[in-house]
Motif scaffolding. Structure first.
Motif: not given
Lengths: 336, 288
Positions: A20-32, A37-43, A162-169
């Motif tokens: 999960f921590a490395l996922l944003p690196l894989g999604l570089e340049g794909q904001p959607y 990913a953030i939405y899923t983690m929220w759920w 990305e910041t929001h992603y890590y806050i949620m994580l």
């Protein structure tokens, strides 16, 4: 049996955290997809929160109210008084805890049957929608907006996803630790006792009313920060997006299908089902919007048919049965 | 004018409550013999209304005639529901069976959304606009028909349960299912019959409600919530309770929507429900 120092479950947890921590690196340049990913983690977060209160058969269908309390309190405090959402979040937690206390107390003290409580909660979640839509301070149907153009960490203003992603994580990891702690603690045992048989638990000396209210209050206090998070992340909150009854229903569905009294069941189902909707929305014509819900419904039907207590409990039973079978096979060997 | 306005509101509220007595009556029956609550009634009603709509578009008949054709189709769908899922899950925990119905709600609701879109629809009927005088007041014919049909069906059902032998088996099963089984009652078959009967009641309610009700796929949830409130408020499984609660809820809703602007009017029945639950958690006529 020899106690192993490093259990496999710790390894799996650590591996998941790394993935999960490395996922944003894989999604570089794909904001959607980062958003998905953030939405899923929220759920996942919300389903796990719901599962805590359900451990005592407080089947609350009003968790969006606690979510909305977190979102609206922090946003109103920020917009009207300039209080940073980092502090406003705790205001939201407080409001959610008060709401949960009142509701949980009326449910537990007057010994409503679980179903009466469900219906009461459904009615109340409609009430909260009407309130949010008719009050000026909550911005009617249009909702509230937070406008900012530059990153300001003190006010929880981050432009990067990305910041929001890590806050949620971090929030999610924290919640998992808290849930595990509750499941393993004496309180978790009381919860389970109340779940299995309320009268027997009371006879054994468990303060049923207190623990039922406590379960709901803990769960509400944990879900409120998710509301604050969403307000800061989406920069926009409205009754339809945060308070809708359908969200309650989905939360309950994910948690129960995952399996109550387990750590990984509820988030697993949210992890499986939430991206489905986004995939349908991204790749299929808009005419087919809603297909994901039909898929969720059909999968849920099959899950309920074959796994009576949810996926995680089914898996645990299967594992235990296999273990027992192995023990029997091992022990019967030398005797004969 | 003020007096006639409020009595108009009362009459409309009673007519509204009458239809819900029908739906909740079906739920009460089902709850009595299976100990579970069919929360999918709202969505089934909406499904029935959409079946009526396509039949009307295809055949060009009146709403009431179409309702009679739609009823068997709904029953077929309910039988499908029964044999595929429900039959094997009746011994489950309450929450899981609740989720089973919720899953059906999702399937039905979003099936309707995909096929017919989420716009509001109305049915056509030759008496949709006509009105009849009731004493000093005026009532829409459709509403009067809905009220009378609901009361008729409820009355017939009450007679069946209280006076016939079949009704006696229902009451026995509701009271002590295990003993009823020992006494030679085929409980499994009875549960199926009751399920179909409750679906028929849902179909009748949808049929009489459709000519004056604007519906969208999402209305199902509101309908289900109202019937659930009535079911809980009357006390689970109590006939008198269901009837009284539906009329009270309808009356309160009618009066509150007369005095309070539209959106807030819905709150009054909800708060009444909350108060009833606090003071009588088992419901008005319930026993614990």
């Amino acid at each position: 049996m020899k106690q192993r120092l490093l259990k496999p479950s710790y390894g799996i947890a650590a591996g998941l955290i790394v993935i999960f921590a490395l996922l944003p690196l894989g999604l570089e340049g794909q904001p959607y997809w980062l958003h998905v990913a953030i939405y899923t983690m929220w759920w996942m977060y919300m389903s796990q929160c719901w599962a805590i209160s359900a451990q005592t058969r407080m089947y609350s269908f009003v968790h969006t109210a606690f979510l909305g309390a977190g979102a609206y309190t922090s946003t109103i405090l920020f917009l009207n008084f300039g209080i940073t959402p980092w502090l406003g979040m705790f205001g939201g937690v407080l409001v959610a805890m008060i709401l949960a206390g009142i509701l949980g107390w009326s449910g537990a003290r007057f010994r409503m049957s679980p179903l009466s409580f469900v219906v009461l909660c459904l009615a109340m979640s409609f009430v909260f929608v009407v309130f949010a839509e008719s009050m000026t301070i909550t911005g009617h149907e249009e909702g509230l907006r937070i406008v900012f153009f530059k990153t300001d960490a003190a006010n929880w203003h981050f432009l990067s996803k990305e910041t929001h992603y890590y806050i949620m994580l971090i929030m999610l990891i924290g919640l998992m630790i808290v849930s595990q702690f509750i499941l393993r603690s004496k309180m978790g045992l009381y919860f389970k006792a109340i779940f299995e048989n309320e009268r027997a638990a009371a006879a054994a000396g468990v303060n049923v009313v207190r623990y039922k209210v406590m379960a709901l209050v803990i769960s509400a206090a944990l879900i409120a920060p998710a509301g604050t998070f969403w307000a800061q992340y989406a920069k926009f909150i409205n009754p339809e997006g945060l308070l809708s009854v359908n969200m309650n229903i989905l939360m309950v569905l994910y948690s129960t299908l995952g399996g109550l009294h387990t750590l990984w069941g509820p988030p697993l189902m949210a992890l499986l089902f939430t991206p489905l909707g986004e995939v349908v929305r991204a790749y299929l014509p808009s005419r087919l919007y809603g297909l994901e819900m039909i898929i969720v419904g059909v999968v849920a039907l099959f899950c309920i048919l074959y796994m009576r207590w949810g996926v995680a409990n089914w898996f645990n039973d299967w594992k235990r049965e296999r273990h027992e079978a192995k023990m029997i096979a091992d022990s019967s060997g030398p005797e004969t | 004018m003020e007096i006639s306005g409020i009595s108009q509101a009362i009459i409309q509220g009673l007519a509204f409550g009458g239809v819900f007595a029908l739906i909740s009556g079906g739920m009460t029956l089902f709850h009595n013999v299976t100990n579970h609550v069919n929360v999918a009634v709202g969505s089934l009603m909406i499904l029935d209304m959409y079946i009526m709509l396509i039949l009307q578009q295809a055949l060009g008949l009146d709403a009431y005639i179409v309702a009679l054709i739609a009823l068997p189709i709904l029953v077929l769908f309910a039988l499908f529901m029964w044999y595929v899922t429900l039959k094997r899950c009746l011994h489950y925990d309450h929450l899981m069976l609740f989720q089973l119905f919720v899953a059906w709600i999702l399937v039905i609701e979003f099936f309707c959304v995909i096929i017919w879109g989420s716009d509001f629809r109305v049915m056509k009927s030759f008496i949709a606009l006509s009105k009849v005088p009731v004493g000093p007041l005026v009532m829409r014919t459709t509403q009067l028909i809905a009220f009378l049909v609901s009361l008729g069906v409820i009355g017939a059902l009450y007679w069946m349960i209280m006076k016939t032998e079949f009704g006696c088996t229902i009451r026995a099963t509701a009271y002590l299912p295990d003993i009823a089984r020992l006494m030679g009652i085929n409980v499994d078959r009875l549960q199926l019959i009751i399920f179909v009967l409750s679906i028929v009641m849902v179909g009748v309610a949808a049929g009489v409600l459709a000519p004056y009700f604007t519906f969208s796929p999402y209305s199902g949830l509101t309908l289900a919530l109202f019937s659930l409130i009535i079911l809980v408020m009357g006390g689970f499984g109590s006939w008198e309770g269901t009837l009284v609660a539906s009329l009270v809820i309808g009356l309160v809703y009618g009066i509150s929507s007369f005095y309070i602007p539209n959106a807030m009017a819905i709150l009054v029945p909800y708060f009444l429900f909350y108060l009833v639950l606090v003071f009588r958690p088992q419901g008005l006529f319930g026993v614990r």
